[in-house]
Enzyme design. Sequence first.
Site, PDB file in Angstrom:
ATOM      1  N   CYS A   2       4.259  17.704 -13.933  1.00 32.29           N
ATOM      2  CA  CYS A   2       3.287  18.715 -13.974  1.00 32.29           C
ATOM      3  C   CYS A   2       3.230  19.022 -15.600  1.00 32.29           C
ATOM      4  O   CYS A   2       3.982  18.592 -16.254  1.00 32.29           O
ATOM      5  CB  CYS A   2       3.557  20.145 -13.392  1.00 32.29           C
ATOM      6  SG  CYS A   2       3.753  19.681 -11.742  1.00 32.29           S
ATOM      7  N   ARG A  27      -1.144  12.563 -17.832  1.00 25.63           N
ATOM      8  CA  ARG A  27      -0.102  12.551 -16.888  1.00 25.63           C
ATOM      9  C   ARG A  27      -0.556  12.568 -15.333  1.00 25.63           C
ATOM     10  O   ARG A  27       0.152  12.112 -14.518  1.00 25.63           O
ATOM     11  CB  ARG A  27       0.623  13.850 -16.990  1.00 25.63           C
ATOM     12  CG  ARG A  27       1.338  14.406 -18.589  1.00 25.63           C
ATOM     13  CD  ARG A  27       1.640  15.602 -18.582  1.00 25.63           C
ATOM     14  NE  ARG A  27       2.880  15.748 -17.871  1.00 25.63           N
ATOM     15  CZ  ARG A  27       4.025  16.062 -18.423  1.00 25.63           C
ATOM     16  NH1 ARG A  27       3.915  16.011 -19.700  1.00 25.63           N
ATOM     17  NH2 ARG A  27       5.279  16.081 -17.768  1.00 25.63           N
ATOM     18  N   TRP A  75       1.091  18.290 -10.394  1.00 24.27           N
ATOM     19  CA  TRP A  75       1.314  17.047  -9.573  1.00 24.27           C
ATOM     20  C   TRP A  75       2.094  17.524  -8.194  1.00 24.27           C
ATOM     21  O   TRP A  75       3.050  17.645  -8.298  1.00 24.27           O
ATOM     22  CB  TRP A  75       1.950  15.994 -10.404  1.00 24.27           C
ATOM     23  CG  TRP A  75       2.027  14.809  -9.603  1.00 24.27           C
ATOM     24  CD1 TRP A  75       3.226  14.349  -9.059  1.00 24.27           C
ATOM     25  CD2 TRP A  75       1.190  13.579  -9.315  1.00 24.27           C
ATOM     26  NE1 TRP A  75       3.040  13.077  -8.374  1.00 24.27           N
ATOM     27  CE2 TRP A  75       1.820  12.732  -8.582  1.00 24.27           C
ATOM     28  CE3 TRP A  75      -0.012  13.213 -10.049  1.00 24.27           C
ATOM     29  CZ2 TRP A  75       1.121  11.565  -8.441  1.00 24.27           C
ATOM     30  CZ3 TRP A  75      -0.728  12.183  -9.837  1.00 24.27           C
ATOM     31  CH2 TRP A  75       0.054  11.315  -8.976  1.00 24.27           C
ATOM     32  N   ASN A 101       7.292  23.191 -12.969  1.00 26.27           N
ATOM     33  CA  ASN A 101       7.205  21.733 -13.057  1.00 26.27           C
ATOM     34  C   ASN A 101       8.856  21.431 -12.462  1.00 26.27           C
ATOM     35  O   ASN A 101       9.618  21.927 -12.908  1.00 26.27           O
ATOM     36  CB  ASN A 101       7.242  21.099 -14.231  1.00 26.27           C
ATOM     37  CG  ASN A 101       7.243  19.578 -14.160  1.00 26.27           C
ATOM     38  OD1 ASN A 101       7.028  19.046 -13.351  1.00 26.27           O
ATOM     39  ND2 ASN A 101       7.456  18.852 -15.423  1.00 26.27           N
ATOM     40  N   GLY A 102       8.659  20.393 -11.437  1.00 27.32           N
ATOM     41  CA  GLY A 102       9.843  20.086 -10.652  1.00 27.32           C
ATOM     42  C   GLY A 102       9.929  20.296  -9.311  1.00 27.32           C
ATOM     43  O   GLY A 102       8.895  20.577  -8.708  1.00 27.32           O
ATOM     44  N   GLU A 484       8.624  -9.822  -6.570  1.00 25.86           N
ATOM     45  CA  GLU A 484       8.338  -8.693  -7.462  1.00 25.86           C
ATOM     46  C   GLU A 484       8.305  -9.142  -8.903  1.00 25.86           C
ATOM     47  O   GLU A 484       7.150  -8.963  -9.832  1.00 25.86           O
ATOM     48  CB  GLU A 484       9.064  -7.285  -7.409  1.00 25.86           C
ATOM     49  CG  GLU A 484       8.820  -6.223  -8.057  1.00 25.86           C
ATOM     50  CD  GLU A 484       7.364  -5.626  -8.191  1.00 25.86           C
ATOM     51  OE1 GLU A 484       6.508  -6.031  -7.438  1.00 25.86           O
ATOM     52  OE2 GLU A 484       7.021  -4.907  -9.077  1.00 25.86           O
ATOM     53  N   LYS A 488       5.172  -9.086 -11.577  1.00 27.01           N
ATOM     54  CA  LYS A 488       5.073  -8.400 -12.967  1.00 27.01           C
ATOM     55  C   LYS A 488       4.696  -9.351 -14.026  1.00 27.01           C
ATOM     56  O   LYS A 488       3.758  -8.930 -14.806  1.00 27.01           O
ATOM     57  CB  LYS A 488       6.270  -7.740 -12.937  1.00 27.01           C
ATOM     58  CG  LYS A 488       6.724  -6.392 -12.300  1.00 27.01           C
ATOM     59  CD  LYS A 488       5.815  -5.472 -12.722  1.00 27.01           C
ATOM     60  CE  LYS A 488       5.782  -4.314 -11.665  1.00 27.01           C
ATOM     61  NZ  LYS A 488       4.800  -4.599 -10.620  1.00 27.01           N
ATOM     62  N   GLU A 491       0.760 -10.208 -13.521  1.00 25.77           N
ATOM     63  CA  GLU A 491      -0.088  -9.166 -13.620  1.00 25.77           C
ATOM     64  C   GLU A 491      -0.092  -8.441 -15.161  1.00 25.77           C
ATOM     65  O   GLU A 491      -1.089  -7.994 -15.738  1.00 25.77           O
ATOM     66  CB  GLU A 491      -0.177  -8.045 -12.559  1.00 25.77           C
ATOM     67  CG  GLU A 491       1.108  -7.307 -12.719  1.00 25.77           C
ATOM     68  CD  GLU A 491       1.018  -6.211 -11.690  1.00 25.77           C
ATOM     69  OE1 GLU A 491       0.182  -5.612 -11.392  1.00 25.77           O
ATOM     70  OE2 GLU A 491       2.349  -5.834 -11.415  1.00 25.77           O
ATOM     71  N   HIS A 507      13.014 -27.518   0.051  1.00 26.79           N
ATOM     72  CA  HIS A 507      11.896 -27.975   1.189  1.00 26.79           C
ATOM     73  C   HIS A 507      10.252 -28.013   0.445  1.00 26.79           C
ATOM     74  O   HIS A 507       9.494 -28.014   0.951  1.00 26.79           O
ATOM     75  CB  HIS A 507      11.536 -26.849   2.209  1.00 26.79           C
ATOM     76  CG  HIS A 507      12.838 -26.651   3.018  1.00 26.79           C
ATOM     77  ND1 HIS A 507      13.141 -27.492   3.868  1.00 26.79           N
ATOM     78  CD2 HIS A 507      13.911 -25.685   2.935  1.00 26.79           C
ATOM     79  CE1 HIS A 507      14.481 -27.220   4.483  1.00 26.79           C
ATOM     80  NE2 HIS A 507      14.883 -26.082   3.922  1.00 26.79           N
ATOM     81  N   LYS A 609      -5.726   0.547 -10.910  1.00 26.23           N
ATOM     82  CA  LYS A 609      -4.274   1.158 -10.474  1.00 26.23           C
ATOM     83  C   LYS A 609      -4.512   1.332  -9.019  1.00 26.23           C
ATOM     84  O   LYS A 609      -3.221   1.364  -8.297  1.00 26.23           O
ATOM     85  CB  LYS A 609      -4.053   2.593 -11.405  1.00 26.23           C
ATOM     86  CG  LYS A 609      -2.894   3.187 -10.896  1.00 26.23           C
ATOM     87  CD  LYS A 609      -1.848   2.377 -11.252  1.00 26.23           C
ATOM     88  CE  LYS A 609      -0.473   2.952 -10.815  1.00 26.23           C
ATOM     89  NZ  LYS A 609       0.711   2.072 -10.639  1.00 26.23           N
TER      90      LYS A 609
END
Length: 614
Positions: A2, A27, A75, A101-102, A484, A488, A491, A507, A609
């Site tokens: 937050c 944020r 958030w 926050n938290g 992955e 990365k 992209e 193969h 996103k």
Amino acid sequence: MCGIVGYVGPQQAEGVVIEGLRRMEYRGYDSAGVALVHDGEIAWDKRAGKLANLDKSLGDQPLPKATTGLGHTRWATHGAPNDVNAHPHLGATGRVALVHNGIIENFAPLRAELERAGHELRSETDTEIAAHLVEAAVTEGHSLTEAMRQVCRRLDGAFTLVAIDAHDPDRVVAARRNSPLVVGVGEGENFVASDVAAFIEHTRDALELGQDQVVTITREGVEVVDFDGNPAEGKPYHVDWDLSAAEKGGYDWFMRKEIHEQPNAIADSMLGRHDEQGALQLDELRISEDELRGVDKIIIVGCGTAFYAGLVAKYAIEHWTRIPCEVELSHEFRYRDPILTRDTLVVAISQSGETADTLMAIRHAREQRAKVLAICNTNGSTIPRESDAVIYTHAGPEIGVASTKGFMTQLVACYLLGLYLAQVRGTRWGDEIAAVVRELEQMPGHVQSLLDRGDEVLALAENLADARSVLFLGRHAGFPVALEGALKLKELAYIHAEGFAAGELKHGPIALVEKDVPVFCIVPPQGRDFLHDKMVSGIQEVRARGARTIVLAEEGDDDVAPYADVMVRLPKVPTLLQPMVAVVPLQLFACELATRMGHDVDQPRNLAKSVTVE
Ligand code: AGP
């Protein structure tokens, strides 16, 4: 994560606070609010949605002028994003306003204690209990500072708290544990905030606070005490970042900041989910233990990085629970006419909670009467709302399009789900589960050790800047990491990159290997030697054909060293958990290479996103 701002000084607090929140909009948040001390009362407003909603409400019903106040952008972690759950929260009589926050880990017993004492809690949040506790203490005659200190000693978890008292208009009091809080020191005015972006247009003189400290700001100055009441000092520093850098915490990219936030994100995703003995408690799961005992098949659905997290989860969940576990690309799932029954558990992994392909997949699953569990980072988003149950990752807002801490916390949530299923179904003993939980508790430190050694990987980016194609090899749980790592690079650096199961090379794909082709090799821990030896054979195969091998292997694994042109050492961790450490060098490499190529790392070309179209 937050956004928080507190102010005391000669300026109108509402304007200072709202502008400070605006500076932290990057944020990510889902609601916003402000509270002021005016004429012995708290004047406040809070609205779900963006700051524009709060601005409109303040325009329609202006708050009185005041020079002491606080603000918050939320958030959501506990409780959906709506007006009631938005911050600030007030105590029982509305004398104290507080923002947070938290995650307050022990909020449930504290809530029960307050309700037994007759308090009426209006929201679903953990924050509101802190507002009631602080107000109860000032009502007993303690100063706001002392009240904050006493309450903080009772809280477990990670938190930044900021509060104002209607009967004490000259101060704002804040406290922190394992959560950001910084003081802005002005001339006849002072600020507290979750990051310097909130106040650097007013002052660049700041104080860094230590763990478990309470700070009191007035126009005249700043006082710091620790949670035991001993005087303490903040560490002065001058903020020389520009605003753009301040928003990224001094990093050049949100993605790099988010890679470095992973240790905290892992720790936050573990908070409150197991007891001291390691027994798991997934209180937001909302599928009964009986139903979970009846599950006879799991199908994990996701896209992109989320799909790769699901591939890792398969190895762990099948090993711990012996439940057959399929992993499907969301956009393929519903068109293949999957076999679903009431005993099928569909697990939808999505950082944004808005990916249309995954949303369509779970709608199909629910039509077929399967149970749906979401693993999601965005509280109140569509996918968890349309699921039977949810495990929220607590990574905080992920701004960079390329997912990093989102992926890392998806792994944590998948491991917790697998362990919980094993606990409920009795397929693993309590001590076995507790042993894995202890290993997960070590992960923030392991990831931090890799970040501290990140320069090795950054140098690698310089050496491979001209690569036109890069291959990634892995076996077992390392295979999804290879996928992955390749994603990365694709992209971010727009380079052709491909991940393979190392056993698949012979193969066909080995035809791609020629002199100097860079090949990243993720080597399983030596604990599973038949896997380890097979991986070494794969590395020898590509090396024999001239590949340039970048080998990721655990500390002490010297068997593979002769075949490594570059060796990247990983902390020793169990095989099933190795993806959490193996992925970090690959994230750093892709971010650094793309930076050196001059690409916009946070907003790569052609990408969004959250892909909210099918
Ligand atoms: C990963 O870096 C990409 N941003 C992309 O593959 C992403 O993981 C995918 O679109 C799924 O998004 P979600 O987790 O928000 O559903």
